[in-house]
Design a protein around this motif. Sequence first.
Motif, short mmCIF file in Angstrom:
data_model
loop_
_atom_site.label_atom_id
_atom_site.label_comp_id
_atom_site.label_asym_id
_atom_site.label_seq_id
_atom_site.Cartn_x
_atom_site.Cartn_y
_atom_site.Cartn_z
N ASN B 383 -1.34 -3.39 -15.39
CA ASN B 383 -2.09 -4.64 -15.58
C ASN B 383 -3.55 -4.50 -15.12
O ASN B 383 -4.07 -5.36 -14.40
CB ASN B 383 -1.43 -5.80 -14.81
N ASP B 384 -4.18 -3.40 -15.54
CA ASP B 384 -5.59 -3.15 -15.22
C ASP B 384 -5.85 -2.98 -13.73
O ASP B 384 -7.00 -3.03 -13.29
CB ASP B 384 -6.50 -4.25 -15.78
N LYS B 385 -4.80 -2.83 -12.98
CA LYS B 385 -4.99 -2.51 -11.56
C LYS B 385 -4.52 -1.07 -11.35
O LYS B 385 -3.57 -0.61 -11.97
CB LYS B 385 -4.19 -3.46 -10.68
N LEU B 386 -5.25 -0.38 -10.47
CA LEU B 386 -4.98 1.03 -10.24
C LEU B 386 -4.48 1.24 -8.81
O LEU B 386 -5.04 0.71 -7.86
CB LEU B 386 -6.28 1.83 -10.43
N THR B 387 -3.40 2.01 -8.72
CA THR B 387 -2.93 2.43 -7.40
C THR B 387 -2.99 3.95 -7.34
O THR B 387 -2.55 4.60 -8.29
CB THR B 387 -1.48 1.96 -7.16
N VAL B 388 -3.56 4.48 -6.27
CA VAL B 388 -3.58 5.94 -6.10
C VAL B 388 -2.98 6.31 -4.75
O VAL B 388 -3.10 5.57 -3.78
CB VAL B 388 -5.00 6.55 -6.24
N TRP B 389 -2.33 7.47 -4.76
CA TRP B 389 -1.74 8.02 -3.55
C TRP B 389 -2.24 9.45 -3.40
O TRP B 389 -2.29 10.19 -4.39
CB TRP B 389 -0.22 8.08 -3.67
N GLY B 390 -2.54 9.85 -2.20
CA GLY B 390 -2.93 11.25 -2.02
C GLY B 390 -3.51 11.49 -0.64
O GLY B 390 -3.57 10.59 0.20
N GLY B 391 -3.93 12.73 -0.42
CA GLY B 391 -4.57 13.10 0.83
C GLY B 391 -6.07 13.06 0.66
O GLY B 391 -6.61 13.76 -0.20
N PHE B 392 -6.73 12.23 1.45
CA PHE B 392 -8.17 12.07 1.33
C PHE B 392 -8.82 12.11 2.71
O PHE B 392 -8.35 11.45 3.63
CB PHE B 392 -8.52 10.74 0.65
N GLN B 393 -9.91 12.82 2.82
CA GLN B 393 -10.65 12.84 4.09
C GLN B 393 -11.49 11.58 4.25
O GLN B 393 -11.98 11.29 5.33
CB GLN B 393 -11.54 14.08 4.17
N ASP B 394 -11.69 10.87 3.15
CA ASP B 394 -12.48 9.64 3.19
C ASP B 394 -11.75 8.64 2.29
O ASP B 394 -12.05 8.51 1.11
CB ASP B 394 -13.89 9.93 2.68
N GLY B 395 -10.77 7.96 2.86
CA GLY B 395 -9.92 7.08 2.06
C GLY B 395 -10.71 5.99 1.36
O GLY B 395 -10.53 5.73 0.17
N LEU B 396 -11.59 5.38 2.10
CA LEU B 396 -12.36 4.28 1.53
C LEU B 396 -13.35 4.80 0.48
O LEU B 396 -13.53 4.20 -0.57
CB LEU B 396 -13.08 3.54 2.66
N GLY B 397 -13.95 5.94 0.78
CA GLY B 397 -14.85 6.56 -0.19
C GLY B 397 -14.10 6.94 -1.45
O GLY B 397 -14.60 6.77 -2.57
#
Lengths: 149, 734
Positions: B383-397
């Motif tokens: 529904n035009d919303k995106l969910t992502v999962w993963g390893g990130f050093q800068d989650g907000l970025g």
Amino acid sequence: MVSMTVNGASHAVDVEEGMPLLWVLRDVLNLTGTKYGCGVAACGACTVLVDGVATRSCVFPAASAAGKTITTIEGLKTGGTLHRVQQAWVDAQAPQCGYCQSGQIMAAVALLTEKPKPTDAEIDAAMTNICRCGSYAQIRTAIHAAAKA
Amino acid sequence: MVSRRFFIFSGIAAAGGLAIGYALMPLTTLGRARKIAGKDGATMVTAWVRIGTDNSVTVIVPHSEMGQGVHTSLPMMLAEELDADWSLVRMEQAPADKAFANAALAQGFLRGDKTIPSVLAGTADFSFRKIAEVINLQVTGGSTSVRFTGVEGMRRTGAAARAMLIKAAATSWGVPEAEVIAKQSKLSHASGKTATYGEMAAIAASFDAPADVPLKAKKDYTIVGKPIARFDIPPKVDGTAVYGLDLRLPNLSFAVVAASPVFGGTLKSVDAAPAKAMRGVKQVVKLADAVAVVADNTWRAKEALLALKPVWDDGPNATISSQSIFAAMDAALDAGKFKTDHSTGDADAVLKGAKKIIEATYCVPYLAHATMETVNCTAHFENDKLTVWGGFQDGLGARAAAAKFAGISIDDVSLHHTAMGGGFGRRGSTLNYLKHAIGVARQVQGPVQVVFTREEDMTQDNYRHASVSRMKAALDEKGKVTAWLHQFTEKFDPPEATMVNYDFANQASRYVKGLNPIPWGPWRSVDHTQMGFFIETFVDELAYAAGQDPFAFRRAHLGGAPRHKAVLELAAAMAGWETKPAQGRARGIAIRDAFGTIVAQVAEVSLNADGRVRVHQVWSAVDPGEVINPATFVAQIQGGAIYGLTAALYGEITIDKGRVVQRNFPDYEMVRMADAPQHEVRFIESGARTGGAGEPGTAPIAAAVGNALFALTGKRIRELPFKNFDLNTGNRRS
């Protein structure tokens, strides 16, 4: 269909004969503790025990696992208690990112089965898994501690 | 009323109890941010702590755990000031929300704090003009977590919460605040009254957070400075930690992706039929610069991808090679159109009139990160919303980048952190895996896990740049350096990586930029990786040219740097520098000041028959100002050195026809157990401003090893990796 025993449970999986055991474990049986690192048996992140022998599962075809007994990182605990090698890993605070450690622990379990009191040289020869974080000193400490446990 | 200068706020936690945190909202507007910037010394508390009615203390950490231990060391800093019972302390990683942005970094940034590495410019412009973008920053990198969030945020939050709990007890008991004792998560008074923090938490939450709370003296610490077991370790020994690749969701598909092997190339066409005919394949997805196969498991996607023969438009980079890149660097250094890095005195004039001049040229190749877990990301459009999962050093970025890639608002993106199988800079700012995942997910029903194979990971990285340095120095008759000239290619971060701490008179450092045609990314210790090797090898050459012992020569030039001198002396003492090593062995020394931490290393080496080096022992003396968790810190120095040693011995990414040649570990070898030296680490806690832990150990090791090799063989190897040389003869292997 390929039949195998994984961590004490029998499984019959409908996969291609050439599908590496790593992906059978991870994507078919959802045992994700065994890791993909290189796919060419170069890093050891995928190490499991096949009939007690440390095996790089990323190049071990499913067909070769037929009738075999597989132990993965998830199968090391007895009841809720950590295997002595796992406990030694906690005591030595060995993991950093932790990704390679399932494979390191399985390789160490196999080493300690074969050589209950390994020397440093024997550890060097047996523990060829890559740890990119560089936790080798802590892994060595943990193996010596597990040998005494 | 909350003081205007302080943004600590408090409230009732969702499940009861006390919640204390910080408000970053005033930073969301540029005007407000500027106002804040004008108030020097203002404090923003950058972490939340929740105290439950069950007396548990939950510290919410706005940084990613990569094995460096911040999910434990930051709670330690907060719990110390709170006087919490450590057994009751828990950790939660903060969500990728601007309410948990790295406010301490933003704060330091707004103050113009020059010690913040500009490498953090993942999604923010750390030329420090686009302040509005700083709110989308949640970086773990540049060895900043403890240095900034810990020092500026965790400590103050803990102290503020403690003061509020004391006030709550004093009010309830009708006694002066000064008479209430807070210790081990308990409050008490001489009258015999006691309460747990949890029992007083709700009352405490009714008060405003105090602005100025004194922090503890180091001598009163009971948690900080002790080797505390890390929170993240238990699930890493039994297979239960969920890394990005381990995420399993209902209806999850698996995609394996291949991007244009030439950097900057695009996909012309691909015949999907061979893949579609294979078992388990759901679809073939075309992206502008990549193709992906989506299947019901990873291996089937990987195999089907190999069956495809994509046709690429190689773009303008199809002819570049390592040779052409190095030739361009040499030409640029010859042309001499330099930017000034730093300059004191007049190095050029002194060199012109000098009697004794020493010159040398050094170079290093590109390097890949090779995190053990290949980069990957799971994404789902619904529904035009995106969910992502993963390893990130800068989650907000990463969340902000995801919104940009998807062309939607950041409010329509949710990001969930998984455990991260190594970062080292790879999972920070260059997010090609996130971009691919979003591109694939756009065309797939349901969630899809987009996986880089090891080959894709190694050939589509963002690389530590190749670089060349030309060094020139003058020595007087007493062996003092009277001029230092350093001309080099490319400069990224941190700016001070090219500085020397020696009291060399007349220094000039200059560089040429724009010589790096392939994607660049921060790589553990960033510019220190090559500058440590260049500078500390050349200093070693100067020592020999002056006829002095390399340790004595360095010490003689550290008169103005007492901390550095003490660290150097400790490393030499640890190694028994004055004693002769065993037959066939030699030692080398090097020192670096990286990310606020000074590290001196001595390496002891020998050569085997075929001219390869064996590093037997490393001794590291480290002054990080203070040590939060010594067990973690030792492991970081040792691990950092292994990372640098891999680069010194083996690390080399080469480019041919615009493509990376090395594809997997067999041709990008790593230091393994048998190569790993014994490594003793000791600290000097000088009390100077807290330094980083994750990167400083990487910086000096290549020079220490190379200097030891010279002491052993008399052959100076001026380029890495050492595997390319027969070290007995010093000749390049053919």
